[in-house]
Design a protein around this motif. Structure first.
Motif, PDB file in Angstrom:
ATOM      1  N   GLU A  41     -91.619  27.105 -48.466  1.00 39.52           N
ATOM      2  CA  GLU A  41     -91.135  25.736 -48.669  1.00 39.52           C
ATOM      3  C   GLU A  41     -89.843  25.778 -49.487  1.00 39.52           C
ATOM      4  O   GLU A  41     -89.838  25.593 -50.706  1.00 39.52           O
ATOM      5  CB  GLU A  41     -92.239  24.895 -49.326  1.00 39.52           C
ATOM      6  N   ASP A  42     -88.771  26.031 -48.762  1.00 42.41           N
ATOM      7  CA  ASP A  42     -87.479  26.290 -49.411  1.00 42.41           C
ATOM      8  C   ASP A  42     -86.461  25.179 -49.160  1.00 42.41           C
ATOM      9  O   ASP A  42     -85.304  25.447 -48.865  1.00 42.41           O
ATOM     10  CB  ASP A  42     -86.918  27.644 -48.932  1.00 42.41           C
ATOM     11  N   ILE A  43     -86.930  23.918 -49.258  1.00 46.54           N
ATOM     12  CA  ILE A  43     -85.989  22.819 -49.013  1.00 46.54           C
ATOM     13  C   ILE A  43     -85.109  22.541 -50.224  1.00 46.54           C
ATOM     14  O   ILE A  43     -84.072  21.923 -50.086  1.00 46.54           O
ATOM     15  CB  ILE A  43     -86.720  21.503 -48.619  1.00 46.54           C
ATOM     16  N   ASP A  44     -85.545  22.997 -51.374  1.00 44.80           N
ATOM     17  CA  ASP A  44     -84.836  22.640 -52.598  1.00 44.80           C
ATOM     18  C   ASP A  44     -83.772  23.706 -52.873  1.00 44.80           C
ATOM     19  O   ASP A  44     -83.861  24.462 -53.844  1.00 44.80           O
ATOM     20  CB  ASP A  44     -85.855  22.543 -53.738  1.00 44.80           C
ATOM     21  N   PHE A  73     -89.849  28.838 -42.211  1.00 43.39           N
ATOM     22  CA  PHE A  73     -89.039  28.467 -43.385  1.00 43.39           C
ATOM     23  C   PHE A  73     -88.664  26.998 -43.244  1.00 43.39           C
ATOM     24  O   PHE A  73     -88.066  26.605 -42.244  1.00 43.39           O
ATOM     25  CB  PHE A  73     -87.765  29.315 -43.455  1.00 43.39           C
ATOM     26  N   GLN A  74     -88.978  26.212 -44.246  1.00 38.75           N
ATOM     27  CA  GLN A  74     -88.688  24.778 -44.126  1.00 38.75           C
ATOM     28  C   GLN A  74     -87.196  24.481 -44.052  1.00 38.75           C
ATOM     29  O   GLN A  74     -86.792  23.477 -43.480  1.00 38.75           O
ATOM     30  CB  GLN A  74     -89.333  24.014 -45.283  1.00 38.75           C
ATOM     31  N   SER A  75     -86.393  25.351 -44.608  1.00 34.37           N
ATOM     32  CA  SER A  75     -84.944  25.097 -44.573  1.00 34.37           C
ATOM     33  C   SER A  75     -84.410  25.068 -43.137  1.00 34.37           C
ATOM     34  O   SER A  75     -83.336  24.541 -42.888  1.00 34.37           O
ATOM     35  CB  SER A  75     -84.196  26.153 -45.389  1.00 34.37           C
ATOM     36  N   LYS A  76     -85.190  25.602 -42.198  1.00 29.47           N
ATOM     37  CA  LYS A  76     -84.754  25.605 -40.787  1.00 29.47           C
ATOM     38  C   LYS A  76     -85.257  24.375 -40.027  1.00 29.47           C
ATOM     39  O   LYS A  76     -85.070  24.268 -38.823  1.00 29.47           O
ATOM     40  CB  LYS A  76     -85.315  26.853 -40.068  1.00 29.47           C
ATOM     41  N   ARG A  77     -85.950  23.507 -40.727  1.00 30.48           N
ATOM     42  CA  ARG A  77     -86.659  22.430 -40.026  1.00 30.48           C
ATOM     43  C   ARG A  77     -86.134  21.037 -40.376  1.00 30.48           C
ATOM     44  O   ARG A  77     -86.806  20.039 -40.182  1.00 30.48           O
ATOM     45  CB  ARG A  77     -88.153  22.514 -40.384  1.00 30.48           C
ATOM     46  N   MET A  78     -84.907  20.988 -40.891  1.00 28.61           N
ATOM     47  CA  MET A  78     -84.380  19.711 -41.380  1.00 28.61           C
ATOM     48  C   MET A  78     -84.344  18.635 -40.279  1.00 28.61           C
ATOM     49  O   MET A  78     -84.598  17.466 -40.545  1.00 28.61           O
ATOM     50  CB  MET A  78     -82.988  19.904 -41.976  1.00 28.61           C
ATOM     51  N   THR A 193     -84.272  15.491 -47.492  1.00 22.50           N
ATOM     52  CA  THR A 193     -85.684  15.303 -47.177  1.00 22.50           C
ATOM     53  C   THR A 193     -86.459  15.325 -48.491  1.00 22.50           C
ATOM     54  O   THR A 193     -85.850  15.257 -49.568  1.00 22.50           O
ATOM     55  CB  THR A 193     -86.206  16.379 -46.178  1.00 22.50           C
ATOM     56  N   SER A 194     -87.764  15.412 -48.399  1.00 18.05           N
ATOM     57  CA  SER A 194     -88.565  15.485 -49.620  1.00 18.05           C
ATOM     58  C   SER A 194     -89.759  16.372 -49.328  1.00 18.05           C
ATOM     59  O   SER A 194     -90.113  16.606 -48.167  1.00 18.05           O
ATOM     60  CB  SER A 194     -89.064  14.098 -50.015  1.00 18.05           C
ATOM     61  N   TYR A 195     -90.401  16.815 -50.370  1.00 16.00           N
ATOM     62  CA  TYR A 195     -91.613  17.620 -50.236  1.00 16.00           C
ATOM     63  C   TYR A 195     -92.636  16.907 -49.352  1.00 16.00           C
ATOM     64  O   TYR A 195     -93.211  17.502 -48.441  1.00 16.00           O
ATOM     65  CB  TYR A 195     -92.182  17.911 -51.636  1.00 16.00           C
ATOM     66  N   ASP A 202     -94.724  19.550 -41.190  1.00 15.43           N
ATOM     67  CA  ASP A 202     -95.022  20.949 -40.860  1.00 15.43           C
ATOM     68  C   ASP A 202     -96.515  21.247 -40.724  1.00 15.43           C
ATOM     69  O   ASP A 202     -96.905  22.063 -39.895  1.00 15.43           O
ATOM     70  CB  ASP A 202     -94.388  21.887 -41.893  1.00 15.43           C
ATOM     71  N   ASP A 203     -97.341  20.605 -41.528  1.00 17.95           N
ATOM     72  CA  ASP A 203     -98.782  20.828 -41.348  1.00 17.95           C
ATOM     73  C   ASP A 203     -99.178  20.403 -39.928  1.00 17.95           C
ATOM     74  O   ASP A 203     -99.989  21.064 -39.274  1.00 17.95           O
ATOM     75  CB  ASP A 203     -99.611  20.078 -42.406  1.00 17.95           C
ATOM     76  N   ALA A 204     -98.586  19.314 -39.437  1.00 18.75           N
ATOM     77  CA  ALA A 204     -98.892  18.870 -38.066  1.00 18.75           C
ATOM     78  C   ALA A 204     -98.281  19.831 -37.047  1.00 18.75           C
ATOM     79  O   ALA A 204     -98.951  20.244 -36.095  1.00 18.75           O
ATOM     80  CB  ALA A 204     -98.363  17.451 -37.853  1.00 18.75           C
ATOM     81  N   TYR A 205     -97.042  20.211 -37.264  1.00 17.67           N
ATOM     82  CA  TYR A 205     -96.333  21.104 -36.327  1.00 17.67           C
ATOM     83  C   TYR A 205     -97.071  22.435 -36.193  1.00 17.67           C
ATOM     84  O   TYR A 205     -97.188  22.999 -35.105  1.00 17.67           O
ATOM     85  CB  TYR A 205     -94.917  21.306 -36.866  1.00 17.67           C
TER      86      TYR A 205
END
Ligand code: GLU
Length: 282
Positions: A41-44, A73-78, A193-195, A202-205
């Motif tokens: 979870e690397d959005i920040d 990686f969340q940074s790829k999912r914006m 985005t936000s946490y 992502d939990d759904a994806y």
């Protein structure tokens, strides 16, 4: 098929609390012959560092945990997170907010009708200053919690299932959501985005069926269920575990490196010792 996940943010070293979440989720996946995922979870942006991701992998491997590759990686999912926020906006449930932390603190320090300002999972409850104002697209996006809950009235099942320390079927507590969470940020101005949005999308994806995390996340779980209902996403089963505290009774924070997994390992702890410390059978 059971799908469990461990979703750390690479902003520091894993400590005993993380080991508790990761081992509980991994053990449960194994017991169910299910799948186990790690999500970074690397959005920040600025707070996340690749060396912490490497350290996470190393510590998990040492703990005997195996996970599927590739890791998300969340940074790829914006784009996916943007689409979710856009959908909530099209439903008329969001507003732009230009308040800084300082603005919020100032608004909250003004004499209150209802007593002391409340604090929720994201800090001070937003006093609603920008609600109903014409916002600027550059600004943060907030969920109008009252409106959001009103759209769920009657039409949706507002319950979800918890297992673990506070097991049972829970019904969303609307008053608590309004008073103790309030108009949460869906998209931060700095990261877009936000946490809460990222984790729900992502939990759904990833088709996660079970979410395991500390009980400090229990009120965030209520927010997540609201977002799942609004976005028509499935709700996993939640398992909150007690928090691991240090000797002085303080909750472990990532900066508490004395109880980092690798510090304990360097002191000669075995995986069995770690499991015993978090009261999991070896
Ligand atoms: N990324 C969050 C953290 O490091 C955990 C998120 C979750 O389990 O939902 O605390």
């Amino acid at each position: 098929m059971t799908i469990e996940r461990f979703a750390p943010s690479p902003t520091g070293l894993l400590h005993l609390g993380h080991a508790y979440s990761a081992l509980t989720a991994f053990d449960a996946a194994q017991a169910a012959n299910g799948r186990f995922l790690v999500r970074i979870e690397d959005i920040d942006g600025p707070r996340c560092r690749p060396e912490f991701t490497d350290a996470i992998y190393e510590d998990l491997t040492w703990l005997g945990i195996e996970w599927e590759r590739p890791v998300l990686f969340q940074s790829k999912r914006m784009a996916a997170y943007d689409a979710a926020v856009k959908r909530l906006t099209e439903m008329g449930l969001t507003y732009h907010c230009s308040c800084t932390r300082r603005d919020i603190a100032a608004a909250l320090s003004a004499p209150q009708e209802g007593g002391e300002p409340a604090f929720g999972p994201d800090g001070a409850i937003y006093p609603g200053t920008c609600r109903g104002r014409k916002g600027n697209v550059e600004d943060a996006v907030r969920l109008d919690m009252r409106k959001a809950l009103a759209t769920l009235d009657g039409s949706k099942d507002l319950s979800y299932t918890e297992i673990g320390m506070d097991a049972g079927v829970k019904v969303l507590d609307k008053t608590a959501l309004i008073e103790q969470c309030g108009d949460i940020v869906l998209a931060r101005k700095d990261i877009g985005t936000s946490y809460h949005v990222a984790v729900v999308v992502d939990d759904a994806y990833q088709k996660v069926t079970h979410v395991t995390r500390g009980v400090d996340m229990a009120s965030a779980t209520q927010i997540h269920v609201v977002l799942q209902r609004l976005l028509d996403l499935p709700t996993p089963t939640y398992r909150h575990h007690r928090l691991i505290r240090d000797d002085t009774g303080k909750r472990l924070a990532k900066r508490h490196d004395a109880l980092a997994i690798r510090a304990l390992r360097d002191q000669g702890w075995s995986v069995k010792d770690i499991r015993a410390a978090v009261t999991l059978s070896a």
